[in-house]
Design a protein around this motif. Structure first.
Motif, PDB file in Angstrom:
ATOM      1  N   VAL A   1       0.842  -1.201   0.000  1.00 34.84           N
ATOM      2  CA  VAL A   1       0.000   0.000   0.000  1.00 34.84           C
ATOM      3  C   VAL A   1       0.873   1.245   0.000  1.00 34.84           C
ATOM      4  O   VAL A   1       0.674   2.181  -0.793  1.00 34.84           O
ATOM      5  CB  VAL A   1      -0.955  -0.017   1.214  1.00 34.84           C
ATOM      6  N   LYS A   2       1.861   1.263   0.874  1.00 33.36           N
ATOM      7  CA  LYS A   2       2.772   2.410   0.922  1.00 33.36           C
ATOM      8  C   LYS A   2       3.531   2.542  -0.394  1.00 33.36           C
ATOM      9  O   LYS A   2       3.698   3.657  -0.919  1.00 33.36           O
ATOM     10  CB  LYS A   2       3.748   2.239   2.084  1.00 33.36           C
ATOM     11  N   TYR A   3       3.986   1.418  -0.936  1.00 35.21           N
ATOM     12  CA  TYR A   3       4.742   1.452  -2.193  1.00 35.21           C
ATOM     13  C   TYR A   3       3.924   2.081  -3.315  1.00 35.21           C
ATOM     14  O   TYR A   3       4.407   2.955  -4.040  1.00 35.21           O
ATOM     15  CB  TYR A   3       5.159   0.031  -2.567  1.00 35.21           C
ATOM     16  N   VAL A   4       2.676   1.653  -3.470  1.00 33.69           N
ATOM     17  CA  VAL A   4       1.865   2.143  -4.586  1.00 33.69           C
ATOM     18  C   VAL A   4       1.517   3.617  -4.403  1.00 33.69           C
ATOM     19  O   VAL A   4       1.551   4.400  -5.361  1.00 33.69           O
ATOM     20  CB  VAL A   4       0.583   1.282  -4.727  1.00 33.69           C
ATOM     21  N   VAL A   5       1.194   4.023  -3.178  1.00 32.07           N
ATOM     22  CA  VAL A   5       0.880   5.432  -2.938  1.00 32.07           C
ATOM     23  C   VAL A   5       2.090   6.309  -3.229  1.00 32.07           C
ATOM     24  O   VAL A   5       1.977   7.345  -3.909  1.00 32.07           O
ATOM     25  CB  VAL A   5       0.393   5.636  -1.489  1.00 32.07           C
ATOM     26  N   GLU A   6       3.258   5.908  -2.739  1.00 36.43           N
ATOM     27  CA  GLU A   6       4.455   6.715  -2.966  1.00 36.43           C
ATOM     28  C   GLU A   6       4.875   6.706  -4.434  1.00 36.43           C
ATOM     29  O   GLU A   6       5.393   7.709  -4.936  1.00 36.43           O
ATOM     30  CB  GLU A   6       5.606   6.209  -2.087  1.00 36.43           C
ATOM     31  N   LEU A   7       4.656   5.601  -5.126  1.00 39.53           N
ATOM     32  CA  LEU A   7       4.963   5.562  -6.557  1.00 39.53           C
ATOM     33  C   LEU A   7       4.063   6.524  -7.322  1.00 39.53           C
ATOM     34  O   LEU A   7       4.532   7.270  -8.195  1.00 39.53           O
ATOM     35  CB  LEU A   7       4.779   4.135  -7.091  1.00 39.53           C
TER      36      LEU A   7
END
Length: 1046
Positions: free
Chosen positions: A189-195
């Motif tokens: 979740v964090k990865y996709v939001v930050e991407l």
């Protein structure tokens, strides 16, 4: 006999526990599944997994020999036999699993050989691969630096474009993410939001939309119910350069239960609804951006990126509906999880599927492989160890195909997605590595009380006798895979390490161990017992709570004590925490299995260890903590190279991968949005109509395939296209004359007077997708539906679409023989969704027009002649083994086949392989197509991979703007093997009970997973009509769906 003593001890424990456990007296020492403790299960698993079958047998013999009338001894004998029997069953299951793997290996080898035989040219130097150690089989450099773009010129080519990203499950918001709240809201979740946030700030990217589920449940925060959330950029200076609708946004699509937050395993029945909602959003945004930056022309996404299996399935369907390139990131893969669960031996394959819906997840990942241009992974281990488990990816075959493409040599319709290793990025601008030590910090606080230590520091340091010792930091949830217990053992049994360092374990958040999940509580209790066993009080910290915002401070504390970060997981897919630790100046000790190998190759900031070797872990930690020069060198290397894992670097590599994809987007040219019911017949309008017709609706030859026109790309020749276009224009001109002279009937006049197909004027559309057992049954059902809405049909407020596996020629014959007109239906979805026709706009000449732009949508990765040859060879090998007759029972029908549908007639439906085996065979040979059994299993239609009857309806939404919520699909109780795709979505569905029931037995045996996994009968959009229903029953169903007035 020592083993038998252990067994007897376990058996005594089981007897003491008893057959049941009072819920009011829950034990916190033993395993618990889904909130219910099961001590008996714990001891039984220990016996079965830890001891040989012969030891179990001896225990039973002993219990039988000491048998007495006492109830306890009788129970002991019975229990010994049952556990011994369980162990035998486990051994049998392991043998069956080994046989299954061997069979799969042979099938893959056969598929690879056949594909290689078709691509029979001699290997050139290019096909033999690149020099070892320079370039891998996926075209990636193995050297220290990661691939990157040297300038932004490539990215600027994507100016004025938008990109869609999807992650469906979990709770997603831009700030204060609740990571670890549940298994669905994790690091991805964090990865996709930050991407999404990072891409929105890249030069040349205008807009990024992150599509997810809207959750308005009372047990979650209200922010997850907001339809739109703009992601704040980390660099405020870029706000001045942004356009009106540019930037990164979280778009929450409502689908599934509106007031309930449900786990990802239960989302599968609602995926089509998400796809339809996402499609509506993309269409709306394309118009908005077209007005702002596209000179009035729609601006379509340049790519769609699915994250995880459910979003990959959705992205594939959206990619097909929009004709837009797709990318996929699996994060965690179903086949790998299935392999791990089967190795544990606790659950059978059926139980695993019931719990995790694992087969539906695997099929979604296979479809994502079929549809993706690029598959992005974090590490090479994910490619070599996980993706190789899939039918649709073979590293050796991919190497051959890639080499042939480089040489410009035909691959005979075979395609393989490109695998790209792009490690996740990270924001570093807010990080300042700590340079001091604890003594300096303490002294500084005396003079600078305005900057107190973070609260989490005191929460950790209160555990330690001496908080100034170097800190060994592990940050992971208490999961068996994370191998925390081995770390504690290594620390506890190494006296020099205990004397030199402290150990900090950040194991998620907890209030009460009894309220944690079974596996998590088991791991945590094991850690606590080990701390007690080795008397590690004052040396180990294990705080109960921490916030996400505390994590950087935890890293800072470890760096300030000159400590070390460790990730001892058995397998780590990537290891984002290793990058975070390096950014804060911490050297690392990490598992040698998985992503840390790639990270260490770039950063060179620590040591890799075998996670199973306790002594190796202790030695590596002691070496880094004791050798200050080595510690300083590793710290410096990490800080020097960490920029290679920054979000800008990640985005540059990411965008270069998208730039290498062939651009695809909807091809048609829209005319001005004038009143579609205008009766104006000025010369300008007539020319505009002819232009619109010539661009969009080209004449067909009654659906018949042109002889000799089956080629590798399966496209109609330019000469044929021109002839058809000339005929279309002539017929249209003649129709205009007749219309002006008043020589056409009312129905033809209504059709011909409009610039657009008739269904654009309807208030409601009825789709007949009933896969009847006979044409007479289809006629009867058609007449009933027509009769049920006779009034609205005459008014023109309701239109009809026929959706079937029949060819256009068969439909034409059906209409003529039963006195029906071509204009009774507004559109015809034929050959299982590979062809789309409209009734002709004139009363003379041809009866139907084919939409060639639909072919441009569905022809992606169509194998053409190479696919046809492979299918013919496969059909010749299908025999009826039971009868001993070696005559093939499947044969290609040239008469029924079209350019985008190869039809095979099945002589013995009960003897053909199930559709899952047909699809597996095609994927093993890198042939991307959609195989469908139809006509009560008497036919096999093979069509393009992104073509289907439900996809044709989405195309009509994109192409002509029909409202899917005003569309109702009539389907039988069963149907063709594409049946499930017709049931979900924004449209309404009426299931006719008793219709097509003959095929139900074969329908279920052909599936990888039960229909209940993807069908929600409590869906308000689905209603069942009674068996042997009348036209009145059908009308009542439409009224219940609020499509007709009562």
């Amino acid at each position: 006999m020592a083993a038998n003593d252990w067994i007897n001890s376990y058996l005594e424990a089981i007897l003491d526990v008893g057959p049941a456990l009072d819920d009011k007296k829950k034990s916190s020492l033993l395993l618990r599944e889904r909130g219910r403790f099961s001590p008996t299960r714990y001891f039984v698993e220990e016996v079965i997994t830890g001891f040989d079958e012969s030891d179990l047998y001896r225990s039973w013999v002993k219990a039988q020999a000491t048998r007495s009338p006492q109830e306890r001894n009788t129970r002991l004998e019975n229990m010994c036999w049952r556990i011994w029997n369980l162990a035998r069953q486990k051994k049998q299951l392991e043998g069956e699993e080994a046989q299954r793997k061997a069979k799969r290996h042979l099938e893959r080898e056969r598929g690879r050989r056949e594909a290689t035989a078709d691509m029979s040219e001699d290997l050139s130097e290019g096909e033999k691969g690149d020099p070892a150690g320079d370039v891998s089989v996926h075209g990636e450099s193995n050297r220290g630096r990661l691939p990157r773009i040297s300038s932004v010129e490539t990215m600027e080519a994507w100016a004025s474009q938008q990109r869609g990203k999807k992650i469906i499950h979990g709770l997603i918001r831009g700030e204060n993410m609740e990571l670890g709240r549940d298994s669905d809201t994790g690091g991805q979740v964090k990865y996709v939001v930050e991407l999404a946030r990072a891409l929105g700030s890249m030069p040349g990217v205008y807009r990024v939309d992150l599509l997810t589920r809207q959750v308005s449940a009372p047990d979650v925060d209200w922010s997850y119910g907001e339809p739109t959330e703009m992601l704040a950029l980390r660099n405020p200076e870029m706000m001045d350069e942004m356009g009106e609708s540019s930037g990164s946004y979280i778009i929450r699509i409502p689908f599934g239960p509106r007031d309930k937050y449900i786990p990802k395993e239960h989302l599968w029945p609602h995926i089509p609804e998400f796809v339809d909602g996402a499609l509506n959003h993309v269409i709306q945004m394309s118009k908005v951006l077209g007005e702002q930056i596209g000179n009035g022309q729609p601006v379509w996404p340049v790519a769609i990126h699915g994250h995880y299996a459910d979003a990959g399935d959705s992205a594939a369907l959206l990619s097909g509906a929009l004709n837009v390139p797709m990318l996929f990131t699996g994060h965690s893969l179903g086949r790998d999880k299935l392999e791990q669960l089967l190795k544990q031996g606790r659950l059978t394959r059926e139980e695993i599927n019931t719990t995790y819906k694992i087969m539906r997840r695997i099929e979604a990942e296979e479809l994502s492989l079929d549809a993706s241009e690029v598959v992005i992974t974090s590490t090479r281990q994910e490619i070599d160890e996980q993706w190789r488990l899939y039918d649709g990816f073979d590293p050796l075959l991919e190497k051959k195909i890639r080499a042939r493409i480089k040489r410009g040599v035909s691959c005979y319709g075979r395609y393989m997605p490109r695998m790209a290793v792009i490690p996740p990025g990270m924001e570093f601008h807010h990080i300042t590595p700590e340079d001091g030590d604890m003594d300096g910090e303490m002294e500084g606080n005396e003079d600078h009380s305005t900057h107190p230590d973070p609260h989490i520091w005191s929460e950790i340091m209160r555990f330690f006798n001496n908080p100034r010792k170097p800190m060994i930091l592990a940050l992971a949830r208490p999961d068996p895979k994370k191998n925390i217990t081995t770390l504690v053992k290594a620390f506890g049994e190494c006296r020099p390490l205990r004397e030199l360092a402290n150990l900090t374990l950040i194991m998620g958040n907890r209030d009460d161990i009894d309220e944690m999940s079974g596996t998590n509580s088991s791991v945590l209790l094991s850690v606590l017992k080990l701390i007690d066993k080795y008397d590690l009080y004052g040396l180990v910290a294990y705080p109960k709570h921490h916030k996400q915002s505390d994590v950087p401070d935890i890293y800072r504390l470890a760096a300030k004590t000159k400590g070390v970060f460790i990730n001892p997981a058995f397998i780590e897919p990537f290891g984002l925490t290793l990058i975070e630790a390096a950014a804060h100046g911490l050297p690392i000790v990490a598992t040698k299995n998985g992503g840390p190998v790639d990270i260490h190759r770039v950063l060179d900031n620590g040591l890799l260890v075998d996670p199973h070797d306790q002594q190796s872990i202790a030695d590596a930690l002691l070496k880094l903590v004791a050798d200050k020069q080595l510690w300083a060198r590793c710290r410096q290397n990490g800080l020097k190279n960490i920029h290679l894992f920054s979000w800008p670097e990640h985005c540059k590599t990411y965008l270069s991968r998208i730039a290498s994809c062939k651009p695809r987007h909807p091809q048609w040219q829209r005319s001005d949005d004038t009143d579609e019911n205008s009766e104006s017949e000025s010369p300008g309008d007539s020319l505009r109509d002819i232009h619109d017709l010539s661009l969009n609706l080209k004449f067909s030859l009654d659906g018949e395939k042109n002889e000799g026109n089956v080629n590798e790309t399966s496209t109609v020749s330019e000469e044929d296209r021109n002839n058809k276009l000339e005929n279309a224009v002539m017929s249209w001109s003649k129709g205009l004359k007749d219309r002006k002279a008043g020589s056409v009937d009312k129905t033809d006049q209504n059709v011909a007077s409009a610039k657009y197909p008739a269904f654009r004027r309807r208030k409601c559309l009825i789709v007949l997708a009933v896969d009847c057992d006979s044409l007479s049954e289809l006629l009867d059902m058609t007449q009933k539906v027509f009769s049920s809405v006779e009034k609205e049909r005459k008014e023109g407020s309701i239109g009809f679409i026929l959706s079937t596996s029949l060819t256009m020629s068969e439909i034409h014959s059906f209409l003529i023989s039963n006195g029906l007109s071509a204009s009774d239906f507004d559109a015809y979805i034929c050959s299982s969704g590979s062809d789309l026709y409209y009734p002709s706009l004139t009363s003379e000449g041809r009866s139907f027009l084919i939409d060639f732009y639909y072919h441009s949508h569905v022809e992606y990765r169509w194998g053409g002649e190479g696919l046809r040859k492979t299918l013919v060879k496969w059909a010749a090998s299908v025999m009826d083994k039971k009868s001993g007759n070696e005559e093939p029972i499947v044969a290609l029908s040239e008469k029924l086949s079209t350019d985008y549908c190869y039809t095979f007639q099945v002589k013995k439906p009960g003897s053909v392989p199930p559709i899952k085996d047909v699809r597996k065979m095609l994927r093993f040979q890198a042939l991307r197509s959609n195989a469908i059994f139809c006509q009560n299993w008497t036919r096999l239609n093979v069509i393009p991979v992104l073509a289907s009857r439900c996809q044709a309806l989405r195309y009509l939404n994109v192409r002509w703007g029909i409202d899917l919520s005003k569309l109702v699909v009539f389907a039988g109780e069963c149907g063709d093997t594409d049946y499930e795709g017709l049931l979900g979505g924004l449209h309404k569905t009426v299931i006719l009970k008793g219709v097509c029931s003959k095929a139900s037995s074969q329908f279920n045996t052909n599936r990888n997973y039960p229909l209940s996994d993807v069908l929600s009968l409590d869906n308000p959009n689905i209603i069942q009509a009674p068996e042997n229903c009348s036209s009145g029953d059908i009308r009542a169903s439409l009224e219940n769906l609020a499509l007709l007035e009562e």
